[in-house]
Design an enzyme around this catalytic site. Structure first.
Site, PDB file in Angstrom:
ATOM      1  N   GLU A   1      15.005   2.888  -6.656  1.00 25.40           N
ATOM      2  CA  GLU A   1      16.122   2.069  -7.096  1.00 25.40           C
ATOM      3  C   GLU A   1      17.438   2.494  -6.449  1.00 25.40           C
ATOM      4  O   GLU A   1      18.319   1.659  -6.189  1.00 25.40           O
ATOM      5  CB  GLU A   1      16.242   2.072  -8.627  1.00 25.40           C
TER       6      GLU A   1
ATOM      7  N   CYS B   1      18.602   8.291 -12.132  1.00 23.24           N
ATOM      8  CA  CYS B   1      18.718   6.943 -11.564  1.00 23.24           C
ATOM      9  C   CYS B   1      19.423   5.979 -12.513  1.00 23.24           C
ATOM     10  O   CYS B   1      20.017   4.996 -12.065  1.00 23.24           O
ATOM     11  CB  CYS B   1      17.343   6.409 -11.198  1.00 23.24           C
TER      12      CYS B   1
ATOM     13  N   LEU C   1     -15.983   9.980   5.963  1.00 28.66           N
ATOM     14  CA  LEU C   1     -15.248   9.883   4.690  1.00 28.66           C
ATOM     15  C   LEU C   1     -13.817   9.398   4.893  1.00 28.66           C
ATOM     16  O   LEU C   1     -12.879   9.936   4.306  1.00 28.66           O
ATOM     17  CB  LEU C   1     -15.245  11.231   3.949  1.00 28.66           C
TER      18      LEU C   1
ATOM     19  N   ARG D   1     -11.609   3.739   7.638  1.00 28.73           N
ATOM     20  CA  ARG D   1     -11.417   3.069   8.919  1.00 28.73           C
ATOM     21  C   ARG D   1     -11.771   1.576   8.883  1.00 28.73           C
ATOM     22  O   ARG D   1     -11.193   0.789   9.639  1.00 28.73           O
ATOM     23  CB  ARG D   1     -12.223   3.761  10.017  1.00 28.73           C
TER      24      ARG D   1
ATOM     25  N   LEU E   1     -22.576  12.869  -8.954  1.00 23.95           N
ATOM     26  CA  LEU E   1     -22.274  11.764  -9.862  1.00 23.95           C
ATOM     27  C   LEU E   1     -22.758  12.079 -11.271  1.00 23.95           C
ATOM     28  O   LEU E   1     -22.058  11.841 -12.261  1.00 23.95           O
ATOM     29  CB  LEU E   1     -22.919  10.476  -9.349  1.00 23.95           C
TER      30      LEU E   1
END
Length: 376
Positions: free
Chosen positions: A60, A95, A215, A218, A310
């Site tokens: 800002e 700010c 990894l 691209r 995972l």
């Protein structure tokens, strides 16, 4: 159009502020990415900016300074900002003070700052100074932009997305480990887009040794540099691994008992070797790993596997979002399950997801949802 821009324009300009904020995503740690616009009563953008990195001017301030070069009087202008402005002295002045000095009379805020030092206080200051403050209708999009920043404040760790590519029967590879390619090219492009939206990508040593992946992002943006992390308990990472290409950092998390010469060999090739504790014979401490990623300015991490990694993130409930790619294929019972090592003892203990969306990409489907059981 009146003294300030009417309501119907707010969504249009907030989208532009979001686009600005995304330019700095991954570079602002420990601050969140923020974008801002100053728009005059005729709908002209007279100032714009985004927070480039910690210690530099906030969005800002940049937008207001640019607007003041174009016109001295901003009283008929509207400020659009994706996140509530700060009201405390940090590396830069508050700010809120800059907004008050500018004489702007209308502010549209994307979302409230989750920082306890803020949390609506700046909005109240602006209102108490006769400034009209509106919360944007795009607040969910603005909150998504700062989800990593919010996770660090609330959960003391980065925002974690787990991603998997599976068959209809929930298999991640054949019984021999073949997984290229379960999903379509279009799905892989979309996966690179998701990588691009994160700061880091994380895999296990099994995936690295089997696929030697780059990894990177691209297929979506070849210029994006990611932090790349590998869970490698016994330092088996090859010194010439491809993931060193186009990376901000490549971090190897290993067992702390590894000999110094093995660590030094990888460090001399450009890897960052970070020893952590083990929680089981073959599992590194994921909590320590996520804490360590904060030292590398990571706010959002994209976990891509393999199946043991995972499964561990489910087992220890250390993820916030899932991107589940499903291909119209079946591999059968001997193929590898996607979440190895995780078992729900009952339906009551099964993971559930909210805000679930389904998207068709190429011949595949992508399910995205938020972990209902993630820490609040």
């Amino acid at each position: 159009m009146g003294e300030v821009l009417p309501h119907q324009f707010h969504e249009h300009f907030m989208k532009k502020a979001l686009e600005l904020a995304k330019k700095a995503k991954g570079n602002t740690h420990p601050n969140p990415p923020v974008g801002a616009l100053v728009v005059d009563k005729n709908g002209n953008i007279t100032g714009q900016g985004f927070h480039p990195k910690a210690g530099e001017d906030h969005a800002e301030v940049i937008a207001i300074n640019e607007a003041l070069k174009a016109q001295k009087d901003l009283s008929d202008c509207t400020l659009y900002i994706t996140l509530e402005p700060c009201n405390h002295q940090g590396k830069t002045p508050p700010c809120v003070d800059k907004i008050l000095e500018s004489k702007i009379k209308k502010v549209v805020v994307g979302c409230v700052d989750p920082n306890p030092l803020m949390s609506g206080k700046s909005i109240e200051i602006l209102k108490n100074n006769q400034i009209d403050v509106t919360l944007s209708s795009l607040n969910l999009e603005c909150e998504k932009l700062i989800r990593g920043f919010k996770s660090i404040i609330k959960n003391k760790r980065p925002f974690v997305t787990i991603k998997c590519a599976v068959t209809l029967d929930g298999k991640i590879s054949t019984d021999t480990g073949e997984s290229k390619w379960i999903t379509s090219h279009e799905a892989r492009v979309y996966a690179h887009k998701l990588r691009f939206e994160h700061d880091a990508v994380l895999v296990g040593i099994g995936t690295l040794l089997r696929d030697d992946p780059l990894l990177d992002a691209r297929l979506y943006d070849e210029n994006k540099q990611l932090v790349k992390a590998v869970l490698d308990p016994w330092l088996e990472t090859p010194v010439d691994a491809k993931l060193l290409t186009n990376a901000k950092e490549v971090i190897i998390f290993c067992d702390s008992i590894n000999p110094d010469e093995k660590k030094e060999k990888l460090q001399n090739c450009g890897f960052k070797v970070v020893p952590v504790d083990r929680v089981t014979t073959d599992e590194l401490d994921l909590n320590q790993i996520l804490q360590s990623l904060l030292n590398f300015k990571v706010q959002e991490v994209f976990v891509e596997g393999g199946s043991k990694v995972l499964g561990s993130f489910l087992k220890y409930n250390l993820f916030d979002q899932i991107n589940y790619f499903m291909a119209p294929k079946i591999l059968g019972q001997n193929a590898r399950n996607v979440f190895e090592g995780f078992t729900a003892s009952s339906l009551k203990n099964a993971f559930e997801f909210q805000a679930m969306t389904v998207k068709k990409v190429g011949s595949d489907f992508v399910f995205e949802g938020q972990n209902v059981h993630r820490p609040s």
